[in-house]
Design an enzyme around this catalytic site. Structure first.
Site, PDB file in Angstrom:
ATOM      1  N   LYS A 111       0.905  -1.174   0.228  1.00  0.00           N
ATOM      2  CA  LYS A 111       0.053   0.234  -0.007  1.00  0.00           C
ATOM      3  C   LYS A 111       0.862   1.079  -0.045  1.00  0.00           C
ATOM      4  CE  LYS A 111      -3.800  -2.415   2.151  1.00  0.00           C
ATOM      5  NZ  LYS A 111      -4.544  -2.475   3.282  1.00  0.00           N
ATOM      6  N   ILE A 118       2.322   6.917   0.348  1.00  0.00           N
ATOM      7  CA  ILE A 118       1.520   6.118   0.986  1.00  0.00           C
ATOM      8  C   ILE A 118       0.424   6.057  -0.097  1.00  0.00           C
ATOM      9  CG2 ILE A 118       2.234   6.379   3.375  1.00  0.00           C
ATOM     10  CD1 ILE A 118      -0.318   8.137   3.741  1.00  0.00           C
ATOM     11  N   CYS A 119      -0.453   5.072  -0.160  1.00  0.00           N
ATOM     12  CA  CYS A 119      -1.583   4.766  -1.131  1.00  0.00           C
ATOM     13  C   CYS A 119      -2.791   5.433  -0.535  1.00  0.00           C
ATOM     14  CB  CYS A 119      -1.785   3.313  -1.521  1.00  0.00           C
ATOM     15  SG  CYS A 119      -3.337   2.909  -2.591  1.00  0.00           S
ATOM     16  N   LEU A 120      -3.311   6.516  -1.186  1.00  0.00           N
ATOM     17  CA  LEU A 120      -4.593   7.290  -0.620  1.00  0.00           C
ATOM     18  C   LEU A 120      -5.642   7.276  -1.620  1.00  0.00           C
ATOM     19  CD1 LEU A 120      -2.834  10.078   1.175  1.00  0.00           C
ATOM     20  CD2 LEU A 120      -3.720   8.501   2.051  1.00  0.00           C
TER      21      LEU A 120
END
Length: 168
Positions: A111, A118-120
């Protein structure tokens, strides 16, 4: 649909008014003032967390307000895990949310994108898009980074990918 926890967090962070990014030099200064106020005033998210003993990040920016950096931390089993945090303000800000990076976790979870971003995409970015220009940096931290830390850090600890470092 927004849950009660998200509603409570949102109610503690002032909504912003000025729609300006780094390219609009004159108006950008006004937007930056709003951003700083949302981060540090007594009625804001950071101050509320300090008062309750649950603050979890420190940020500062370059003079232009386009590069932000600092520390964030997550408490797990009474141990404080601390990480460097950084992000640049996109030129299309506030239409585009900042991409928050934790460089030391780069490559340690699926992620996360290259560079420790970071994966948002699935959860936070659609919320941001519906709230332009009202959302700002404090919102990105509270509604983007905080939930990511809450999910990913305990998982990384349990898998043995990150370990506690005693900073004493």
């Amino acid at each position: 649909m927004v849950d009660d926890s998200t509603r409570k967090t949102l109610s503690s962070i002032p909504l912003l008014q000025i729609r300006a990014g780094p390219r609009e030099k004159d108006i950008w200064v006004q937007r930056l003032k709003e951003e700083y106020q949302a981060l540090i005033k007594a009625c804001t998210y950071v101050e509320n967390n300090k008062q309750s003993g649950s603050d979890w990040f420190r940020l500062e920016s370059n003079k232009e307000g386009t590069k932000w950096f600092g520390k964030c931390w997550y408490m797990h089993n009474l141990l404080k895990y601390e990480f460097d945090v950084e992000f640049d303000i996109p030129v299309t800000y506030p239409t585009t949310a900042p991409e928050i990076a934790l460089p030391e976790l780069d490559g340690k979870t699926a992620k996360m994108y290259r560079g420790g971003k970071i994966c948002l995409t699935d959860h936070f970015k659609p919320l941001w898009a519906r709230n332009v220009p009202k959302f700002g940096i404090a919102h990105a931290m509270a509604l983007g980074l905080a939930p990511w830390l809450a999910v990913e850090v305990p998982d990384l600890i349990e898998k043995g990918v990150i370990a506690y470092k005693d900073n004493c």
